[in-house]
Design an enzyme around this catalytic site. Structure first.
Site, mmCIF file in Angstrom:
data_model
loop_
_atom_site.group_PDB
_atom_site.id
_atom_site.type_symbol
_atom_site.label_atom_id
_atom_site.label_comp_id
_atom_site.label_asym_id
_atom_site.label_seq_id
_atom_site.Cartn_x
_atom_site.Cartn_y
_atom_site.Cartn_z
ATOM 1 N N ARG A 43 60.176 38.429 35.419
ATOM 2 C CA ARG A 43 59.731 37.153 35.193
ATOM 3 C C ARG A 43 60.395 35.940 35.602
ATOM 4 N NH1 ARG A 43 59.034 40.150 30.232
ATOM 5 N NH2 ARG A 43 56.805 40.719 29.844
ATOM 6 N N LYS B 172 60.768 38.668 26.573
ATOM 7 C CA LYS B 172 60.026 37.965 25.826
ATOM 8 C C LYS B 172 60.470 38.447 24.225
ATOM 9 C CE LYS B 172 55.737 37.179 28.316
ATOM 10 N NZ LYS B 172 54.292 37.345 28.215
ATOM 11 N N ARG C 167 56.448 40.357 40.843
ATOM 12 C CA ARG C 167 56.551 41.163 39.951
ATOM 13 C C ARG C 167 55.256 42.248 39.718
ATOM 14 N NH1 ARG C 167 58.100 41.962 34.452
ATOM 15 N NH2 ARG C 167 56.563 42.021 33.019
ATOM 16 N N TYR D 161 47.588 47.740 36.402
ATOM 17 C CA TYR D 161 48.131 48.004 37.894
ATOM 18 C C TYR D 161 47.518 49.131 38.688
ATOM 19 C CZ TYR D 161 51.497 44.232 36.813
ATOM 20 O OH TYR D 161 52.162 43.015 36.172
ATOM 21 N N HIS E 169 56.875 45.791 29.034
ATOM 22 C CA HIS E 169 55.617 45.567 28.510
ATOM 23 C C HIS E 169 55.772 46.152 27.375
ATOM 24 C CE1 HIS E 169 53.225 45.011 32.476
ATOM 25 N NE2 HIS E 169 53.675 43.874 32.194
ATOM 26 N N HIS F 214 55.227 35.429 40.247
ATOM 27 C CA HIS F 214 54.715 36.582 39.373
ATOM 28 C C HIS F 214 54.114 37.622 40.269
ATOM 29 C CE1 HIS F 214 54.862 37.342 35.052
ATOM 30 N NE2 HIS F 214 53.617 37.971 35.097
#
Length: 298
Positions: free
Chosen positions: A151, A177, A244, A277, A268, A241
């Site tokens: 990210r 995150k 990514r 995806y 994730h 992004h």
């Protein structure tokens, strides 16, 4: 547009005029008008009486919703329901209906499309544009984004000590995150690009990995670099992004990597996020249909 209002039910026309005063676009007004008129025609045909918003019941709207679901895509159904909800909310606020029959009218869940990724050819064009200019920082940044799926915030948070490079291996420690750290392996291309950049990296009293002419690279700076080379490569709509997305898509579709591994690499928390995806893109569906072969009937 006022002339068009004359052909509508007075309450619908007044609603659209209010939207126009609020600065809504002509396209929005046209869409709302068509959707509300479609409901009015359906109700008149179903109930056998002239359309009057004051007589619309919640059961009418639920039946209309079922009618739409049987005939249209979720996006179309939701667009028409949104128009009805806005219309009746406005009528209630004006005191023209005692209750809002559309209150709580549920929309349909729409499947989120697979995130857009660059094709292999588009990715080569993007990286080639950077290599032609020869800026080691920009080459390393783009290569890392495409080869590690980071990210933007993770990229600008990297420190020199987060990168470990060896002739045949390497990895980068990423703070994701919630400050959750993960170790992402680096392929030969990313290792080479980072090694070349580190040899020219300026010393500015900062341990930030990516240093530009004015200091540590910011999120805005990352965007500017990606946009610059996307423009040079003749690619529209490219953003950081998307690289990514490209990383994840290539792992799943081209390399055949399993979902759990890709989820770990991307950081994730849920496999459902990664599973997006795996959804086929429109061009995949078209290619699948094109592969159908029909034998001769003779």
């Amino acid at each position: 547009m006022d002339a068009c209002f004359d052909r509508l039910h007075p309450s619908v026309a007044a609603f659209l005029q209010e939207l126009a005063r609020r600065g809504r676009s002509a396209r929005t007004l046209k869409g709302y008008g068509e959707d509300l008129q479609a409901f009015a025609r359906w109700l008149e045909a179903t109930a056998g009486e002239p359309f009057d918003p004051r007589g619309v019941l919640a059961t009418d709207l639920r039946e209309y919703r079922a009618f739409l679901i049987a005939r249209f895509r979720p996006a179309t159904v939701n667009r028409r329901l949104v128009a009805l909800r806005a219309f009746f909310r406005w009528l209630k606020a004006r005191g023209e209906v005692p209750e809002d029959p559309a209150e709580g009218l549920p929309l349909l869940r729409e499947a989120r499309p697979a995130p857009r990724a660059l094709t292999a050819q588009e990715l080569r064009r993007l990286l080639r544009a950077a290599r032609r200019e020869g800026n080691p920082l920009h080459i390393a940044l783009l290569t890392l984004l495409a080869s590690a799926g980071l990210r933007v915030g993770e990229v600008v948070a990297l420190r020199v000590q987060d990168v470990q490079l060896a002739p045949r291996s390497g990895w980068v420690m990423v703070r994701g995150k919630g400050e959750k750290a993960r170790r992402v392996p680096l392929g030969a291309e990313a290792r080479g690009a980072l090694q070349a950049y580190l040899m020219t990296r300026p010393e500015m009293g900062s341990d930030a990995l990516f240093i530009g002419r004015r200091g540590p690279l910011t999120a805005s700076g990352v965007w500017q670099v990606v946009k610059k080379y996307a423009r040079k490569a003749g690619l529209g709509g490219v953003h950081p992004h998307m690289l990514r997305h490209t990383f994840a898509t290539r792992l799943l579709r081209e390399a055949g990597v399993d979902l759990v591994t890709v989820s770990e690499l991307l950081g994730h928390e849920s496999l459902n996020t990664t599973a997006r995806y795996t959804r086929p893109a429109p061009e995949d569906l078209e290619a699948a249909v094109e592969r159908l072969a029909f034998g001769s009937s003779s």
